[in-house]
Every structure is written in C-alpha cells, then in structure tokens.
Design a protein around this motif. Structure first.
Motif, PDB file in Angstrom:
ATOM      1  N   LYS A 160      27.102  25.836  13.715  1.00 49.06           N
ATOM      2  CA  LYS A 160      26.898  27.256  14.007  1.00 49.06           C
ATOM      3  C   LYS A 160      27.755  28.123  13.094  1.00 49.06           C
ATOM      4  O   LYS A 160      28.950  27.881  12.932  1.00 49.06           O
ATOM      5  N   SER A 161      27.102  29.086  12.457  1.00 47.22           N
ATOM      6  CA  SER A 161      27.809  30.004  11.564  1.00 47.22           C
ATOM      7  C   SER A 161      26.988  31.278  11.451  1.00 47.22           C
ATOM      8  O   SER A 161      25.921  31.410  12.046  1.00 47.22           O
ATOM      9  N   LYS A 162      27.501  32.216  10.673  1.00 51.31           N
ATOM     10  CA  LYS A 162      26.803  33.492  10.486  1.00 51.31           C
ATOM     11  C   LYS A 162      25.813  33.442   9.322  1.00 51.31           C
ATOM     12  O   LYS A 162      25.152  34.430   9.020  1.00 51.31           O
ATOM     13  N   THR A 163      25.703  32.291   8.664  1.00 51.41           N
ATOM     14  CA  THR A 163      24.791  32.159   7.526  1.00 51.41           C
ATOM     15  C   THR A 163      23.344  32.172   8.010  1.00 51.41           C
ATOM     16  O   THR A 163      23.018  31.548   9.024  1.00 51.41           O
ATOM     17  N   CYS A 164      22.477  32.898   7.305  1.00 52.82           N
ATOM     18  CA  CYS A 164      21.073  32.993   7.717  1.00 52.82           C
ATOM     19  C   CYS A 164      20.357  31.670   7.459  1.00 52.82           C
ATOM     20  O   CYS A 164      20.751  30.883   6.596  1.00 52.82           O
ATOM     21  N   GLU A 165      19.272  31.437   8.207  1.00 50.77           N
ATOM     22  CA  GLU A 165      18.568  30.152   8.128  1.00 50.77           C
ATOM     23  C   GLU A 165      17.962  29.914   6.754  1.00 50.77           C
ATOM     24  O   GLU A 165      17.914  28.778   6.280  1.00 50.77           O
ATOM     25  N   ALA A 166      17.466  30.981   6.115  1.00 51.29           N
ATOM     26  CA  ALA A 166      16.854  30.822   4.789  1.00 51.29           C
ATOM     27  C   ALA A 166      17.875  30.302   3.776  1.00 51.29           C
ATOM     28  O   ALA A 166      17.574  29.421   2.966  1.00 51.29           O
ATOM     29  N   GLU A 167      19.096  30.837   3.844  1.00 52.55           N
ATOM     30  CA  GLU A 167      20.145  30.398   2.917  1.00 52.55           C
ATOM     31  C   GLU A 167      20.556  28.958   3.220  1.00 52.55           C
ATOM     32  O   GLU A 167      20.769  28.160   2.304  1.00 52.55           O
ATOM     33  N   ILE A 168      20.665  28.635   4.508  1.00 50.83           N
ATOM     34  CA  ILE A 168      21.009  27.261   4.892  1.00 50.83           C
ATOM     35  C   ILE A 168      19.949  26.287   4.390  1.00 50.83           C
ATOM     36  O   ILE A 168      20.264  25.235   3.827  1.00 50.83           O
TER      37      ILE A 168
END
Length: 756
Positions: A418-426
């Motif tokens: 879990k983090s603040k990174t968006c799913e597209a970037e992940i």
C-alpha cells in the motif's frame, strides 16, 4: 496463292527473300505485301516437293547473316577507326558509339528476321532440337546439334564475327569510360552513359537465348577485367584516404564511395555484377583496413560518439559477423562496466530499489542507443543481454551468493504494498521489472523470496491492489510457465476461500445469536502452498478474551471439514486494540503476543517480566522481540534497559499521541539476516530434490546413460529455474546410487543404469 506443297525454284525464291532480309536487318521500310509474300516463300521452301528445302534455306540464311556482320564490322565499325588512326586522332570513344549504333540496329533487325522465319523455326528447327538427355548421352549427330533458331543464330554470328574481334578493344574503352565517370564524380554525359550501358548489356543480350550460362560471355569478356580494374582503383583510393583522413573522416568517405559506386553500378552494369562490385569495394576499403578502422573503436564506444558509431556500423554491417566481433565485444564490455559502476557498493535500506531502477536506466539507455545507432541489430541486442545478465548475476565473491533475485523480489514487494503511487505507474514499473527478472539465472531464488513476501502482504493485508498482485503473477507465468507460479495461485485461492469461510462463520453466529465479543477474521492456509517457514507451534497461553472465539471457530470448521487439522500460527496474527485507560481513546494495531501482554494490565498497572512470561508461557526470544517495540513506543515503561526476569514493566498512564489510530511496528515484519540465510538454504535443499527427481525421470526413460549425457540432460531440464554446478549434480547422482534408484554399469565407470 496456294499453300499446297509443290515443286519450287529455290534460287528464284531466295533472291526475293534475300532482298527482304537486307531491308529487315538494316531496319529499312518493307511494304506489307512484300512482307506477307516473304512468309509464304519461307513456307513454300520448307514444304517443297519432292524434298523440303528447309536445310538449304537455313544454310543460305546463315551465310547471309555471316556476310552481313562481317561487312558491318569492316565498313561501319572499323573503317572510320582505321582512317582516324591514320591521322593520329584519338577516336576510341567513337568506336564504342559506332559499335553501339550498329548493335542497336542489328539486334532489333534480328528480331524481325526471326519473326520472318517463324515457320522454319517452329516446324523444322525446333523439331530437330536435342533434349537435355539427348545432349548428355550424345544420341544425335553434330549437325543437328549445330542448328538453332534464326534469331539465336543471328546473335551467335554477332558474337563470333563481331565480339571476338572487338572484345578487348571494347572492354578497354568501357573501363576508360567508367574511370572518366569516377573522375567526374558521376557527371559523365548522359548520351555517353547510354552508349557504355548499351555496349555492356550487348554482351548479355547476345546470349540471352541460352537457358544456362547466358551470362558466361559477359562474365568472361567484361566482368572479370572490370572487377580487377575496380579493385586496383579502390586500393589506390583507400591508400590516399589513409594518408589524409582520421578514422572518423575515413568512415564518412567510405560511406560516400560505397553509395556512389552502388549508383554507378546500377547505371552501367548488369544487375548480377552489383553484389560482386560491392564486395570488391568492401574488401578493399573495409576488410583490408579493419586494423585502422578499429584503432579508435574503444574511444568511440567509451565516449558514446553516436555519429561515429553509426558510421562504423554502416561500414562494418556488410562484412561477416566474425569480423564485427571486436566492435560488439567492446560495446558489451562498455555496458558491463557502466552497469557494474551503477550498482557497485549500493548501501542502505532501499538498496533493492536503487539496484533495479539503476539497472533499468542502463538497459533503457543502451536499448535506445542500439535502436538509434545500430538499427536494432540482433548481434548488439544480444551483447546488451549478455552484459546485463553478467552484471545482474555477478557474485561479490565466491563465498557470497548473488543477491539480485532477492533485490528484484523486494522491489516488487515495495511496489505492491500500500502506497500513494497510482495503479498505472505501479503497473508500468512492474512491467519494466520483468525486464530485469528475465536476466536472473537463479529464478528459483526469486520465487522463494517473492512467495515469502507475497505471503506477508496477503496475511497482513498490505497489498495495494489484488488486481496488481494477480497481474504480476500473470507476468511471471508468461516468463517462466505455470509451474513457476502454481503455488502463488494457490495462495490467492486460499485468501478467496478464507473470505468466503469468514462470511459463512459470521452468518452461523448470527443464526445462533452468538456474540463473541470481538471481531474475528481468520485465514485458513494450506501448509504446502504457503512459505511460512517452520510450522512448529510456539508455546503460548491464549488470553481468555480469545479462547471462546477460537473454540467456536474450531468446532464450526471441524463440522464442515472432518479430518482436517488446524494449527494456529499466533506469531503471524495481528489485531486492533482499543485503549480506554488514557485521557483519550486510542486504537492500536499490534501483534497477537503484544495484545496478550497489554491485556494482562487490565487488573494491574505493574508486572515483572517473569510474571508476564510465565502467564503467557512465552520463551525468552519471543518475549524480547515483542516487548521491545512496546517499550520503544512508550505504551509501557521499564525499570531498566535490560529485560531480565525481575525487571518491572508498568503501564504508561501519561501516554499521549497526536494520532488516535496508529500501529506498533514489530521486528518480526522486517527481513532479518537469519531469515534471508534460511531462504537461501531452503533453495539449496529444493534444488537437490529437483535434481534428484530430474535424474530419476531421465534414467527411467533412458534406462542406460553415459555420465556426460546425463549431466547435459539435467542441465537442459533445470536451466529454466537455475543453473546447477556440476559438483551438485554429482552429489545428487551419488545420493541416488546410495538410495538404489540407479547404479553404475558393471563394465563401465562412466555409465549408469536405472534400477526398476
């Protein structure tokens, strides 16, 4: 006119035909009636009674063509040449033009002559033509073999009487014309170009009728001398360039020369000569000068001089791969050195992130360079792969294992938590991560670390997205196959089944109006699918607040699934506890053992370490690991730094925190060196079992096999997951001999047989 065969006067008809032939061969005007009558005359001679006159007609036509070509040679091609030579005037170019003009008329006229004799060709000559088999076995006479169609005969007479007399002179003039075109940088007069082109192609056209060897005359008369003269010119030009050019300038000039020579070849030569001339040019300018070209190769690569490297690639591209090996090897070493510099001596907690992202930068950089400079050449892409694989699988020393697999697995873990990174970037980063994963040789080590980290994410509900988790597993399956991800899929299945089981259990409680007093969520995991380490039960006296809930679930589960055994892994459990004894209420997430410790302070404010341990039946190691974070968080106070049996632990009644909901981190959630070592050791054990199973499968299929052949087959089977060393394979063979799965054959020391 009647076409019925009859007795005819040959001399009379031949005079009419000869008159027409003279006009046709010189492209003079022939009246239609006269043209049509000539067809009838040819027919009448071929079917004449009492004996056809076709052979005589053929002989007269041949004699006419021979006389005509000889007359043109003396009167049209050589006459002016001799006259101008007498006046000491250089007329060599004029010879080419006169030959070309005469050939253009004759070649066109011979086609019309061939049409005029079409009946003779089809009904007399073609029927007598020998087949390939007849020619091979010599079943026909030489006279029959000499006859050819009139059009072919006309061309052969031209070759015999014109070309054999003029060939050397013509070729010399042609080569001078090509040299003049080179000297003028391709600015030769267009008419002159047309003449030279026409003369050269006459060497081909004069034998085009042949099914095989139609280029033999062209190659013997012109192509050989042309290639020899061009080779000498290229050698001379290369020597001049070497004297005045640097390597960079030399390559630029060679590229221009190659382009000019290619255009010149298309302008003058037959298409079959283009690759030969190109090869000659490459031989003299490139192959013979490789030492000079490579003299600055290392500097160009290390400085990444793209234009120079692009030119070097263009220059070296046509030559054999083994001659390009120095450029490729230099490029490979450069990538390897940069990769090692990028990942060398990485330190800190985020070493795994730095390792993967630095390697991705190196890979992307040189992948882009290969596309821009080397046109995505497979040899250079292979060099990139070898360099990256070398860096990624490099061991710091013989005794230290390669940790790349661990780093890549942990990098995935960081992205999927879990983090603040968006799913597209992940998703993009996970896709890029597969690029590095594919270079890892010890994929089984990666699998071990990844499965352990995945287990922690699923158990502690730390995953950013279940879709992202499944997407990553699908990428691994595409890269390594279903077997590689089989257990990972089973872990997901367990989580899904556990969710459904919890819902059914909660509905069961509601139906029976049972209140447990706590919210309970239980995950039932298959021991064979989850990498939970040792499942040995750690001594623990479950607090009475949990006993009822645990007992109720066990009864419910055993009613659903009789015969199954539940083993509680309390060290992997966590929960939320509401603290109401302070000035304001706090909700704290902590481990089960920590919750049990806090619950002991419900009836008192101070306890000794010995009392806590005895009550909960915790061993020293477990007690220390869970007590220390609670003291560090200041929920509990201690009378001394060392937690001995008499050390007093008291509840901190003055505890305050800006956050009303927080988590106490546990040392158990962090990867310890012991756990890493345990993971690597478990990989070694799995490898031994895999190798033993592979050897047994191979021997069962082969029955008898030589030692070296067995080693090769084992290596082939295991290369998908890891590359075993030979010593490990030998140990596994010895182990299987001891277990009586296989045995050495009686008469050979390096052969094994399967024992059924």
């Amino acid at each position: 006119m009647s076409l019925k065969p009859k007795k005819v006067e040959f001399d009379e008809i031949w005079r009419r035909l000869r008159c027409v032939l003279e006009k046709v061969i010189t492209l003079q005007k022939v009246e239609r009636a006269e043209w049509n009558t000539s067809f009838s005359d040819v027919y009448m001679l071929c079917v004449a009674q009492p004996e056809p006159l076709a052979d005589r007609l053929y002989s007269e036509a041949k004699h006419f063509l021979e006389s005509h070509v000889q007359e043109m040679l003396t009167s049209k091609v050589l006459a002016e040449h001799d006259a101008t030579n007498a006046n000491n005037t250089n007329s060599r170019p004029d010879l080419l033009e006169r030959y070309y003009t005469t050939w253009m008329v004759y070649s066109q006229g011979s086609k019309f002559v061939n049409q005029l004799f079409i009946y003779l060709n089809q009904q007399h000559i073609k029927k007598q033509k020998i087949t390939d088999s007849e020619s091979f076995y010599g079943s026909l006479s030489n006279d029959a073999a000499e006859q050819m169609e009139i059009g072919e005969l006309a061309l052969d007479i031209w070759r015999l009487y014109m070309l054999e007399n003029l060939a050397l002179e013509l070729v010399r003039h042609i080569l001078e014309g090509i040299a003049a075109d080179r000297a003028s940088n391709g600015a030769l007069d267009s008419h002159r170009v047309e003449v030279i082109h026409g003369v050269i192609h006459s060497f081909v056209e004069v034998q085009e009728y042949k099914k095989t060897g139609s280029l033999k005359l062209y190659q013997e008369l012109f192509e050989g001398p042309m290639l020899e003269a061009s080779g000498a010119y290229y050698t001379n030009e290369a020597n001049k360039l070497l004297q005045r050019c640097s390597v960079s300038q030399y390559m630029q000039e060679v590229i221009k020369i190659l382009e000019y020579e290619s255009r010149r070849a298309q302008k003058f030569l037959h298409e079959s000569s283009l690759p030969k001339l190109r090869k000659q040019c490459e031989e003299k300018f490139i192959n013979d000068r490789l030492g000079f070209i490579y003299s600055e190769c290392r500097d160009m690569v290390s400085d990444e001089r793209r234009q120079d490297l692009r030119n070097m690639y263009i220059v070296l591209k046509p030559i054999p791969d083994n001659l390009k090996s120095e450029l490729i090897q230099t490029f490979l070493e450069h990538i390897k050195n940069e990769g090692l510099e990028t990942v060398y001596a990485l330190k800190g907690e985020n070493i795994h992130i730095a390792f993967v992202e630095n390697m991705l930068k190196v890979h992307h950089k040189y992948q882009e360079l290969i596309a821009d400079v080397f046109e995505n050449d497979s040899l250079f892409l292979s060099a990139l792969d070898k360099a990256c694989a070398s860096v990624i699988n490099r061991r710091p020393s013989e005794r230290q294992p390669c940790r790349s697999a661990e780093y890549v697995a942990k990098y995935c873990d960081t992205l999927l938590k879990k983090s603040k990174t968006c799913e597209a970037e992940i998703d993009q980063k996970l896709t890029n991560n597969i690029t590095i994963f594919k270079y890892i040789e010890d994929k089984d080590v990666y699998q071990k670390f990844y499965s352990r980290l995945l287990a922690k994410r699923l158990i502690h509900e730390q995953s950013q997205s279940m879709d992202a988790e499944e997407g990553m597993i699908n990428r691994l399956k595409q890269a390594c196959g279903y077997e590689f991800t089989n257990k990972l899929h089973r872990m997901f299945t367990d989580i899904s089944v556990s969710t459904d089981l919890n819902n059914k259990f909660n509905n069961h409680l509601k139906d029976h109006d049972i209140d447990l007093g706590i919210n309970l969520s239980i995950k039932v995991l298959q021991a064979g699918a989850w990498p939970l380490g040792s499942t040995q039960v750690i001594p623990f006296a479950v607090p009475q607040e949990f006993e009822k809930s645990i007992k109720m679930f066990e009864d419910y589960y055993h009613n659903l699934f009789s015969g199954r055994k539940l083993t509680w892994l309390h060290h992997m459990c966590h929960g939320e506890l509401k603290l109401s004894h302070l000035k304001k209420a706090y909700i704290v997430t902590m481990q089960t053992y920590q919750m049990a410790i806090i619950l002991l302070f419900e009836t008192c404010d101070t306890l000794s370490c010995r009392e806590i341990q005895n009550t909960l039946q915790l061993n020293d190691e477990t007690f220390q690991k869970h007590m220390q974070p609670m003291i560090e968080s200041k929920l509990l106070n201690t009378s001394s730094e060392n937690l001995s049996g008499d050390t007093r632990i008291e509840l901190n009644l003055d505890y305050t925190n800006k956050r009303t909901k927080f988590k106490i981190s546990s040392a158990l959630q962090k990867e310890t060196p012991q756990e890493v070592e345990h993971t690597i050791n478990s990989v070694d054990e799995d490898r031994k079992l895999f190798l033993q199973a592979a050897i047994v499968r191979i021997m069962k299929a082969r029955k008898v096999l030589k030692h070296n052949a067995l080693i090769q087959e084992v290596l082939s089977l295991s290369k998908v997951s890891f590359t075993p060393n030979i010593a490990m394979i030998k140990k596994c063979v010895e182990s299987l001999i001891d277990k009586q799965y296989i045995e050495r054959t009686a008469n050979s020391g390096d052969e094994y047989s399967y024992m059924a």
